[in-house]
Design a protein around this motif. Structure first.
Motif, PDB file in Angstrom:
ATOM      1  N   ARG A 131      -5.939   2.730   4.021  1.00  0.00           N
ATOM      2  CA  ARG A 131      -5.633   1.814   5.126  1.00  0.00           C
ATOM      3  C   ARG A 131      -6.825   1.684   6.073  1.00  0.00           C
ATOM      4  NH1 ARG A 131      -0.252   3.137   8.269  1.00  0.00           N
ATOM      5  NH2 ARG A 131      -1.452   5.011   8.755  1.00  0.00           N
ATOM      6  N   ALA A 156     -10.780   0.573  -0.237  1.00  0.00           N
ATOM      7  CA  ALA A 156      -9.595  -0.248  -0.455  1.00  0.00           C
ATOM      8  C   ALA A 156      -9.770  -1.647   0.118  1.00  0.00           C
ATOM      9  CB  ALA A 156      -8.368   0.413   0.174  1.00  0.00           C
ATOM     10  N   GLU A 157      -9.039  -2.579  -0.475  1.00  0.00           N
ATOM     11  CA  GLU A 157      -8.895  -3.943   0.031  1.00  0.00           C
ATOM     12  C   GLU A 157      -7.408  -4.233   0.133  1.00  0.00           C
ATOM     13  OE1 GLU A 157     -10.802  -6.176  -2.998  1.00  0.00           O
ATOM     14  OE2 GLU A 157     -12.781  -5.261  -2.668  1.00  0.00           O
ATOM     15  N   ALA A 158      -6.954  -4.693   1.278  1.00  0.00           N
ATOM     16  CA  ALA A 158      -5.540  -5.004   1.482  1.00  0.00           C
ATOM     17  C   ALA A 158      -5.434  -6.384   2.107  1.00  0.00           C
ATOM     18  CB  ALA A 158      -4.870  -3.957   2.372  1.00  0.00           C
ATOM     19  N   ASP A 159      -4.871  -7.333   1.373  1.00  0.00           N
ATOM     20  CA  ASP A 159      -4.813  -8.722   1.820  1.00  0.00           C
ATOM     21  C   ASP A 159      -3.376  -9.184   1.999  1.00  0.00           C
ATOM     22  OD1 ASP A 159      -7.661  -9.454   1.786  1.00  0.00           O
ATOM     23  OD2 ASP A 159      -7.508  -9.061  -0.368  1.00  0.00           O
ATOM     24  N   SER A 217       0.185  -5.630  -6.419  1.00  0.00           N
ATOM     25  CA  SER A 217       0.161  -7.029  -6.002  1.00  0.00           C
ATOM     26  C   SER A 217       1.488  -7.706  -6.268  1.00  0.00           C
ATOM     27  CB  SER A 217      -0.952  -7.783  -6.726  1.00  0.00           C
ATOM     28  OG  SER A 217      -0.955  -9.150  -6.362  1.00  0.00           O
ATOM     29  N   ASP A 240      -1.270  -7.854  -1.607  1.00  0.00           N
ATOM     30  CA  ASP A 240      -2.271  -7.873  -2.677  1.00  0.00           C
ATOM     31  C   ASP A 240      -3.310  -6.815  -2.334  1.00  0.00           C
ATOM     32  OD1 ASP A 240      -3.744  -8.575  -4.901  1.00  0.00           O
ATOM     33  OD2 ASP A 240      -4.690 -10.306  -3.946  1.00  0.00           O
ATOM     34  N   THR A 241      -3.222  -5.651  -3.007  1.00  0.00           N
ATOM     35  CA  THR A 241      -3.979  -4.475  -2.580  1.00  0.00           C
ATOM     36  C   THR A 241      -4.712  -3.843  -3.756  1.00  0.00           C
ATOM     37  OG1 THR A 241      -2.454  -4.002  -0.758  1.00  0.00           O
ATOM     38  CG2 THR A 241      -3.761  -2.172  -1.566  1.00  0.00           C
ATOM     39  N   ALA A 288      -9.606  -0.408   4.256  1.00  0.00           N
ATOM     40  CA  ALA A 288      -9.327  -1.841   4.236  1.00  0.00           C
ATOM     41  C   ALA A 288      -9.514  -2.467   5.616  1.00  0.00           C
ATOM     42  CB  ALA A 288      -7.912  -2.084   3.733  1.00  0.00           C
ATOM     43  N   ASP A 329       0.583  -6.412   3.820  1.00  0.00           N
ATOM     44  CA  ASP A 329      -0.222  -6.530   2.608  1.00  0.00           C
ATOM     45  C   ASP A 329       0.640  -6.787   1.377  1.00  0.00           C
ATOM     46  OD1 ASP A 329      -0.295  -3.536   1.002  1.00  0.00           O
ATOM     47  OD2 ASP A 329       0.389  -3.517   3.079  1.00  0.00           O
ATOM     48  N   LEU A 355       0.824  -1.203   0.000  1.00  0.00           N
ATOM     49  CA  LEU A 355       0.000   0.000   0.000  1.00  0.00           C
ATOM     50  C   LEU A 355       0.859   1.253   0.000  1.00  0.00           C
ATOM     51  CD1 LEU A 355      -2.792   1.347   0.150  1.00  0.00           C
ATOM     52  CD2 LEU A 355      -2.650   1.164   2.639  1.00  0.00           C
TER      53      LEU A 355
END
Length: 389
Positions: free
Chosen positions: A378, A236-239, A268, A250-251, A381, A248, A213
């Motif tokens: 942030r 947002a998605e933060a994995d 990613s 994969d964002t 997510a 993270d 991120l």
């Protein structure tokens, strides 16, 4: 709805001001004999310092790499081998102890050191370039900007991806109105690295300011803001996808700009099939571009920008395509020649700012605006909500 914000220059946003604003000619440069290069101290000689900053500084007329700071014996030897006339210091304190012998400090050390080192350099009376992200929070970035303004010193942020070949080409297309009103901007920095590499960039310690991120996301958000202006909403998605990963990797970030453009940004390390670097959809046409700017790969291989016309260029088969109604992968649209990438333009602009009072190529205020977005991402997510700015 427009394709780019107003008030921008070809070397980045920002306007020319005098020393009272902290971006004009530094007093020490006015007392140096004409033609004498400005002496640069570089803190950090890892990836950022050795691959990006040192070669670009050395290639810039008006600048000379004077000192490299690294405590690593191997990197010290590397610096001496690559730049035989360079001085080497083991600590930033050694460098700042002779601040009167320098004209600029470049900070390319780990993220968590950016704020304290930039603060110390500014207090020592030195203009500063800081690698991205300039700070962990927008508030810290604005505090640094205020200190630089108070001291009448340049504070610039190294956002080199503003001079990527595809980004420069997209700006040309937007300036020419060839896409019409832009409705959606997709931008990707995707990699396939199924195993973590370790190090501070992949540390789960919040103090390290690691993760994609703040790493690749800093570039993605900065480019979106330069192209389409302020943001009013962030989702947002933060994995954390990879076994053993701590932060993270994969964002996804979705931005709604004030002018109505929507930006979808992907960063990613877990992408088995890479998507297009850019897909830009407008009311008249779209632009699709695959592949990365070649400058980083060239610098990693030891190539240096020497002013030759081949720097930053790519072959015709990698050009993007402009068109409507058909996929570029099946021949839709026309090839759009990619402009040469131009990382050297950043330090050329820094030199002009210090010597002639030209504009800061990337201001701390701009970096703070990007950090506003990253902080909102942030929170989004974490809380699984859209955040209004």
């Amino acid at each position: 709805m427009t394709g780019r914000t107003t008030g921008e220059t070809d070397s980045g946003s920002g306007s020319k001001t005098d020393t009272s604003t902290g971006t004009g000619t530094d007093t020490r440069t006015r007392t140096r004999p004409a033609g004498t290069p400005l002496r640069v101290g570089l803190i950090g000689y890892g990836l950022a310092g050795s691959v990006f900053h040192a070669p670009l500084i050395a290639a810039t007329e008006g600048l000379v790499l004077d000192t490299v700071v690294t405590s690593n014996p191997g990197r010290q030897e590397q610096a001496r081998a690559e730049f035989p006339d360079v001085r080497v210091a083991a600590t930033p304190d050694e460098l700042l102890a002779r601040a009167d012998e320098l004209d600029l400090v470049v900070i390319a050390s780990p993220n968590k050191t950016h704020v304290p080192l930039a603060t110390a350099a500014l207090k020592a009376g030195l203009p500063v370039v800081v690698d991205k992200p300039v700070a962990g929070t927008a508030a810290e970035a604005r505090e640094l900007a205020a200190l630089a303004e108070e001291r009448g010193l340049l504070l610039s942020v190294f956002q080199n991806r503003r001079w990527d070949n595809d980004f420069l080409t997209l700006r040309k297309l937007l300036d020419g109105g060839e896409l019409g009103d832009v409705r959606r901007f997709e931008s990707r920095f995707e990699r396939w690295r199924p195993l973590p590499k370790g190090g501070w960039r992949e540390s789960g310690d919040p103090a390290e300011i690691g993760g994609l991120l703040y790493d690749l996301g800093s570039h993605l958000v900065d480019q979106a803001l330069v192209l389409f202006g302020p943001v009013v909403s962030v989702y947002a998605e933060a994995d954390v996808r990879r076994p053993g990963a701590e932060t993270d990797d994969d964002t996804f970030i979705a931005l709604t700009h004030a002018n109505g453009v929507r930006s979808h940004l992907y960063a990613s390390a877990t992408t088995a099939q890479l998507g297009p670097r850019f897909r830009v959809l407008g009311s008249e046409a779209g632009y699709v571009k695959y592949g990365l700017d070649p400058q980083e790969a060239a610098l990693r291989e030891g190539e240096r920008p020497d002013g030759s016309p081949g720097w930053g260029t790519e072959p015709e088969e990698l050009w993007g395509r402009v068109g409507a109604g058909e996929s570029p992968l099946t021949g839709g649209g026309r090839p759009e020649q990619t402009l040469p990438g131009d990382y050297p333009a950043y330090y050329a602009a820094v030199a002009r700012a210090l010597i002639d009072g030209g504009p800061d190529p990337v201001t701390a205020a701009e970096a703070a605006a990007a950090l506003d977005v990253l902080e909102a991402a942030r929170r989004s997510a974490r809380d699984k909500v859209a955040v209004t700015l």
